[in-house]
Design a protein around this motif. Structure first.
Motif, mmCIF file in Angstrom:
data_model
loop_
_atom_site.group_PDB
_atom_site.id
_atom_site.type_symbol
_atom_site.label_atom_id
_atom_site.label_comp_id
_atom_site.label_asym_id
_atom_site.label_seq_id
_atom_site.Cartn_x
_atom_site.Cartn_y
_atom_site.Cartn_z
ATOM 1 N N GLY A 141 0.821 -1.216 0.000
ATOM 2 C CA GLY A 141 0.000 0.000 0.000
ATOM 3 C C GLY A 141 0.856 1.268 0.000
ATOM 4 N N ALA A 193 -1.140 -7.609 2.803
ATOM 5 C CA ALA A 193 -2.364 -6.798 2.684
ATOM 6 C C ALA A 193 -3.444 -7.303 3.645
ATOM 7 N N CYS A 246 -4.896 -4.491 -2.280
ATOM 8 C CA CYS A 246 -3.676 -4.179 -1.517
ATOM 9 C C CYS A 246 -3.557 -2.682 -1.278
#
Ligand code: NZQ
Ligand code: ZN
Length: 386
Positions: A141, A193, A246
């Motif tokens: 991310g 994630a 993600c």
């Protein structure tokens, strides 16, 4: 729901064939440092796409940023930035290259004694050198947040940093890039994630129904696409869902208005620093023990997650919560990820004491959503993960 403010300035350019859009995102008068990792981009065609889109700007390259971006390598890049009058950074890579670029964005404008202080003194960069990213690996991310984690091999440290001035100006997300990612990194991405969502969800009920459902939907999507992306990473539809999941797992949205835990990451970072274990795998080692140790504080959310994400309908709150932990561990194992520290190293004795000592030395008195996870409790959790 708690009060919150939300601002995420990163422009996302998502989809097939979007790398060519780089051309219109970077100012034409920029002097760009193109940063990348160990060279995967030169084998999978991403490098060609990027350089073609950069033909009109002045570009210098810096490759060799390793996984778990290393301070000494980044200091070499910082020298290039200073020597060559660079004024724009472009990260082409996964979390490591993007995080390394964020460090450089902060270090380029830092006027303290040594840039390592950005990490040890928790310097919040208000305005760094501008940068964009081309994401090559869905996982962290980092392409849409303002945090970074930097490693220093010399001292076996891995520390987090960030600040409102460290969001990428833009990030290009072409899901086709995942076709060259080795399975080991694909399953790492899914696990990382997944755990990002858990860190922001597995706390205590706060009646933030929309945030809960955002979080649950990301978990459900990851569970659904995991076998598909592993089976065929060239299949665009699951690749797109995977990549966007993600990003959404850690771009700040699901954290707003709700408590956050993040203790799994804090303990996990130490395992990477001490043993070099892949980031995501450290999370799979710590999370089950962490949830068992903090069972009483977390059981209501654990049970809700069990019901809504894993369809566990039988039994009491305690039964469902416990089954949810088991499902989570089985999910990681099903991806081929080992969930005990002893699966990764024979030298695990003393690890819990060492981590507890480090947390004490850093003045970290209480981690977790209730800020009550003292170093002695951290020691117990890490021991349970042996
Ligand atoms: O270095 P190259 O040759 O590019 O190879 C990389 C690397 O070996 C390879 N790879 C990336 N894209 C590829 C590819 N191989 C083939 N095809 C592609 N398209 O994958 C390997 C791992 O890359 P890395 O960037 O290290 O992985 P990841 O994205 O999982 O990043 C991990 C780092 O991010 C930090 C972690 O601690 C770790 O240092 N995190 C950053 C966060 C953040 N900024 O918000 C949050 C996370 O919790 C995490 O802590
Ligand atoms: Zn993570």
């Amino acid at each position: 729901m708690n009060n919150f403010e939300f601002k995420n300035p990163t422009k996302i350019i998502f989809g097939k064939g979007t790398i060519e859009k780089l051309e219109s995102e970077i100012p034409t008068d920029a002097k760009v440092l193109l940063l990348y990792g160990g060279g995967s981009i030169k084998k999978n065609g991403i490098y060609e796409q990027v350089t073609k889109a950069l033909l009109k700007v002045d570009v210098i390259e810096f490759g060799g940023i390793p996984a778990n971006p290393e301070y000494s390598v980044l200091m070499e890049a910082l020298q290039v930035i200073k020597d060559k009058g660079i004024n724009y950074l472009l990260a082409v890579g996964g979390g490591s290259v993007i995080d390394g670029t964020k460090f450089l964005s902060a270090a380029a404008v830092y006027d303290g004694d040594t840039p390592w202080e950005i990490l040890t003194k928790n310097v919040k960069t208000q305005k760094g050198m501008p940068f964009g990213t081309v994401l090559t690996l869905p996982a962290t991310g980092s392409e849409m947040n303002s945090g970074a984690v930097i490693t220093r091999a010399e001292t076996k440290e891995k520390l987090a940093m960030g600040g409102p001035g460290l969001f990428p100006e833009f990030s290009i997300l072409d899901p086709q890039v995942i076709s060259s990612i080795p399975e080991r990194q694909l399953v790492n991405g899914i696990t990382d994630a997944f755990t990002h969502v858990l860190e922001q969800y597995m706390t205590y009920p706060i009646e933030a129904s929309l945030q809960d459902r955002f979080a649950e939907s990301i978990l459900q999507t990851l569970i659904e696409v995991a076998p598909k992306v592993i089976k065929d990473p060239t299949d665009y539809k699951p690749a797109a869902d995977f990549m966007w999941s993600c990003t959404m797992a850690l771009n700040g949205l699901i954290q707003k208005g709700v408590p956050g835990d993040w203790a799994v990451h804090m303990m996990g970072h130490e395992l990477t620093a001490l043993f070099g274990i892949d980031h995501a795998r450290t999370l799979a080692v710590i999370a089950p023990s962490h949830y068992k140790y903090n069972f009483e504080a977390k059981k209501e959310k654990l049970a809700q997650y069990g019901e809504r994400v894993w369809n566990i309908t039988e039994g009491s709150i305690d039964d469902k919560a416990y089954a949810a932990i088991e499902k989570t561990e089985a999910f990681f194992q099903g991806l081929g990820i080992d969930t005990k520290l002893s699966d990764y190293t024979k030298d695990y004795e003393g690890t819990a004491e060492e981590i507890s000592k480090r947390f004490t030395a850093r003045g970290w008195k209480g981690l977790g959503e209730n800020q009550d996870l003292s170093p002695d409790k951290v020691e117990k959790i890490v021991k349970m993960a042996y």
